[in-house]
Design an enzyme around this catalytic site. Structure first.
Site, PDB file in Angstrom:
ATOM      1  N   CYS B  48      18.296  61.397 -44.118  1.00 57.53           N
ATOM      2  CA  CYS B  48      17.485  61.064 -42.935  1.00 57.53           C
ATOM      3  C   CYS B  48      16.221  61.931 -42.818  1.00 57.53           C
ATOM      4  O   CYS B  48      15.186  61.462 -42.335  1.00 57.53           O
ATOM      5  CB  CYS B  48      18.303  61.233 -41.649  1.00 57.53           C
ATOM      6  SG  CYS B  48      19.998  60.611 -41.749  1.00 57.53           S
ATOM      7  N   MET B  89      13.309  50.809 -40.901  1.00 65.04           N
ATOM      8  CA  MET B  89      14.460  51.651 -41.240  1.00 65.04           C
ATOM      9  C   MET B  89      15.454  50.865 -42.098  1.00 65.04           C
ATOM     10  O   MET B  89      15.772  49.721 -41.805  1.00 65.04           O
ATOM     11  CB  MET B  89      15.107  52.096 -39.926  1.00 65.04           C
ATOM     12  CG  MET B  89      16.510  52.605 -40.074  1.00 65.04           C
ATOM     13  SD  MET B  89      16.731  54.272 -39.457  1.00 65.04           S
ATOM     14  CE  MET B  89      18.528  54.364 -39.539  1.00 65.04           C
TER      15      MET B  89
END
Lengths: 542, 542
Positions: B48, B89
């Site tokens: 991430c 994303m």
């Protein structure tokens, strides 16, 4: 005091600690109410942060993080604040009440609050014009000899006094930032020089980051022409050789800001957070001092905790060239040699003077001096043996160190100690004038009142002290900072009313620079400290 | 989970908040055990942090600070991680178990832990020599044509494969850092060129900040000759034109490190924390990419979040000259024009290509392209109308943008869009060779499997796509990254076994660069991604 039950992991995360363990120590810190906390934070910022840092990681002073303070406890910490230490910490019992000292002692056992950043946008919101550019006068609006004006810091009043050096009249007290630290004018510069009004505009920097522009051609009521704010805590300012830019350096945030010299509009911000000469990251890497280089279109930015001099080229702000010159810690204040090529600055934690060659943009030399060098505006003169020399006072010891500073004509003497003069006490400022036979040094840092209140004068030829001058004998006052008049005929010394600091009971004592006799006292000043003679400063007369 | 009762002021201080108020929100964050916290921290770092930042303040991805995540809550956050978003994303349901996704969703509602700094001393402790300098061979210890070797990233294995480009043999799998991101060799350089063994030494940078030095003259068992670690998270590396220095850039700490190219001893660390092009301070100002400039003795350091290219002169590390060149956010990856003077880099949040003139050390141009440009190694070729052109793929859209890049001979076309080629899907890499008629583009970012697994090839003259090549049809595998052989006769495409990433089921497919027919499959590779042909890379053949 409201309390909340919080997961330990949350706290540990916020503090950058792994869960458990050392976070527990925070429990022992004395609790303050929000009001007490805010009061202590302000006191700390105004009196302690300069040496110990906003983040309390230490610099000139020791680290005051909880890991260091918690083991000492409130009682011991209070006594240190009250009485000072042999390591160089001042006593504060003459400035703070006992209750406030206890409050500070408790405060520094808590985690330091993280101070906010300041963006270019925020600075722009602070920018104001008191006189519009189109309304600036085209010639002086008074008949005074403004090139012999003195711009004088009235430290605790948050003012700058303008004094006529010919008549000794105080012609204005201008509202500036809290505890103005330095005031600089647009200087003569060898490279390019489009402005016909060099010396006319002066710029103040307050410890609160407030910047004011002063126009000496104006009538006294309108001399303050513009204002901005570029930091929460700041120390120095300079004007570019072409008169286009003003640069100011922040203690917090640790950055420098280049502004439009006309309007004080902020144009460029550069962070000075970085890696020090030992290879360690320093978050609070503060800008101690900033100077304009007389021969190059650059600024010199002293990044104190990094031990680096940054030479910043201002010819293209969008493609900003910086030389990061490694030297020594902690950089503080300095001055040029008479050629304007070499810059000599104190690295006071290393007991060295650092010399930067502004032509090659490289480190030229490191000179070993004694305890905590601090030259202030510095002094250059001719020594019969060593030729061109420069000298510094020291915060830690009553010694003036003198070294050769002419590598072109006297390469064997250059950047080597020539001689030392022992004075009665440690001082902050040294000063001379090309037309004077003498060098003056203050002794402000000495603990004894009689020494604090006296300056000493030595002869350039004999190297001997010829006179010790008691500038004041009044309680709570000290002698500090010397500045000469335009023609070098007078030396002016400040009487800083350190204790009675909210009244105009400070003064400047004017001495005949030849006879060393007192000539005059300029009264009605509140905590006068630094003084800047227009002619001497814009022509680099040291 | 152990709990402690703490004064609210203590927490507020540690978090940089004023007492009371917003600190209370932290109460709502789900509590994790230390074990869960450590696990989530590692997952976050590996998957991430690249887009959202170690400090979670956002960059390519959104801010994930508690002020943003707490209002979404665990359930909504879990679904976003699982399925991805239309904003770009990725979905993570094919990589993480459901329980781990929930753990991450909880983790990001807590305050981010402050990651540690890394000093020069710490780096020195990581520095090791596997082969002593005096034991380096003076000529290749094998009879292979090492100038046609391919150095190949085996991403999830933490290895670099060495493949003989002539024979297609995999001659070594070298242990490097976690998820090596880039590998660079010592390149040909116009200015000074004291090393006779250009291309011999290659340097890897892992996402864990590990640096390895590879000697292609060694026997395969001894090719790994030195190692160090310069950050906790890193992306790029480069070798100076004189072969003396290696520079690597950190994501965390945000800094670059200059090392001795012989030993990997760290010599100099420079922080890249700074003020972005909008005048705001950025703590996590990451080094996205680093390059050696072919004609100047400098490095180019792309400071992603600042939107600044730093041109770093390596001729004097103690008086380090840096030009901080303002451009656009967020800088990512780039390539030189054939002259080596102009550097073209993607500012992918601004949908622009930035051009830096390395001779003047200034910004040359900004070119508007489309959604999220990402050229990887880039491509330069001759267009019949626009002359010398350069092109980029885009992460956000299936378009290759092509612009003029010869300001000397074609000033009217320079830095202006020449044409666009629509491809089937968004990709990561574009590539060509001077002796090839074609330009190749991958489509790795497209959500549909068939497109992900295909590359497209267009003709330099007709500007039309001439072939869509399905590189693999196997589930969980995608086609990525093209590299040519030394003579340009073959184009190699990676089959990245993204799903089955712990086995050597990835391959490289070799195509005839003229007929575009498949010639060979190099098997036994674990997650092969970037490939670096020695000759093409050290001669800037793009």
């Amino acid at each position: 005091m409201k309390r909340a039950t919080l997961g330990l992991s949350t706290l540990a995360l916020a503090m950058g600690l792994s869960a458990g363990g050392s976070a527990m120590a925070a429990n022992q810190a004395p609790t303050l109410t929000p009001e007490e906390f805010e009061k202590a934070k302000t006191m700390y910022f105004q009196r302690c942060a300069g040496c110990h840092g906003v983040l309390r990681t230490g610099a000139t002073g020791k680290s005051l993080l909880p890991k260091d303070t918690l083991k000492k406890g409130t009682e011991r910490l209070s006594r240190i604040i009250e009485l000072g230490t042999e390591g160089g910490m001042n006593n504060f019992d003459d400035i703070f009440e006992k209750a406030d000292i206890d409050l500070l002692a408790k405060y520094i056992q808590n985690e330091p609050p993280v101070p906010p950043e300041m963006s270019l946008e925020m600075m722009k919101e602070h920018t104001k014009q008191f006189v519009a550019l189109e309304d600036y006068p085209t010639k002086p609006l008074h008949g005074r000899n403004w090139e012999n004006f003195f711009v004088v810091i009235e430290r605790d009043a948050g003012k700058a006094a303008i004094i006529d050096g010919d008549t000794k009249e105080v012609i204005a007290h201008l509202d500036t930032g809290y505890a103005v630290h330095v005031i600089k004018g647009s200087e003569h510069h060898k490279v390019d020089h489009p402005k016909d009004a060099v010396g006319r505009f002066w710029y103040t920097i307050g410890r609160d980051g407030k910047v004011n522009k002063i126009d000496l051609w104006q009538t006294p009521d309108k001399m303050l022409v513009a204002e901005t704010k570029m930091a929460y805590d700041a120390r120095d300012i300079a004007v570019s050789g072409d008169g286009k830019y003003v640069i100011a350096g922040g203690y917090w945030p640790p950055h420098f800001v280049i502004m439009d010299a006309d309007t004080l509009d902020p144009l460029k911000v550069v962070s000075t957070r970085g890696i020090n000469v030992d290879g360690e990251y320093v978050n609070e890497a503060r800008v101690a001092a900033i100077y304009t280089t007389p021969n190059e279109s650059t600024f010199l930015v002293a990044v104190k905790e990094l031990g680096q001099m940054w030479q910043v080229d201002y010819t293209d702000l969008d493609n900003l060239r910086i030389e990061q010159i490694n030297s020594a810690k902690f950089l503080h204040d300095g001055f040029f040699d008479p050629s304007g090529r070499y810059f000599q600055i104190a690295a006071n934690a290393s007991n060295k003077m650092v010399v930067v060659d502004t032509k090659t943009r490289k480190l030229e030399a490191l000179i070993d001096v004694v305890d905590l060098p601090h030259p202030g505006p510095g002094a250059n003169w001719i020594d019969k043996e060593c030729g061109q020399v420069s000298g510094t006072t020291h915060l830690g010891v009553g010694t003036v160190s003198v070294w050769g500073s002419d590598p072109i004509n006297k390469p064997d003497q250059a950047w080597k100690l020539c001689y030392e003069v022992e004075t009665d006490g440690a001082g902050v400022f040294i000063r001379t004038h090309p037309d004077s036979q003498y060098v003056w040094a203050d002794q402000t840092k000495h603990p004894e009142v009689e020494v604090q209140q006296s300056v000493q004068v030595f002869d350039k030829d004999t190297r001997e002290i010829v006179k010790t001058i008691r500038v004041t004998e009044e309680e709570g006052k000290v002698a500090v900072h010397i500045e000469f008049t335009q023609d070098g005929s007078e030396a002016w010394v400040s009487v800083w009313n350190r204790k009675d600091n909210s009244n105009a009971t400070g003064e400047i004592v004017v001495y005949d620079a030849k006879t060393l006799e007192e000539k005059y006292r300029i009264k009605g000043l509140t905590t006068p400290t630094g003084k800047f003679n227009v002619h001497n400063r814009i022509n680099h007369v040291t």
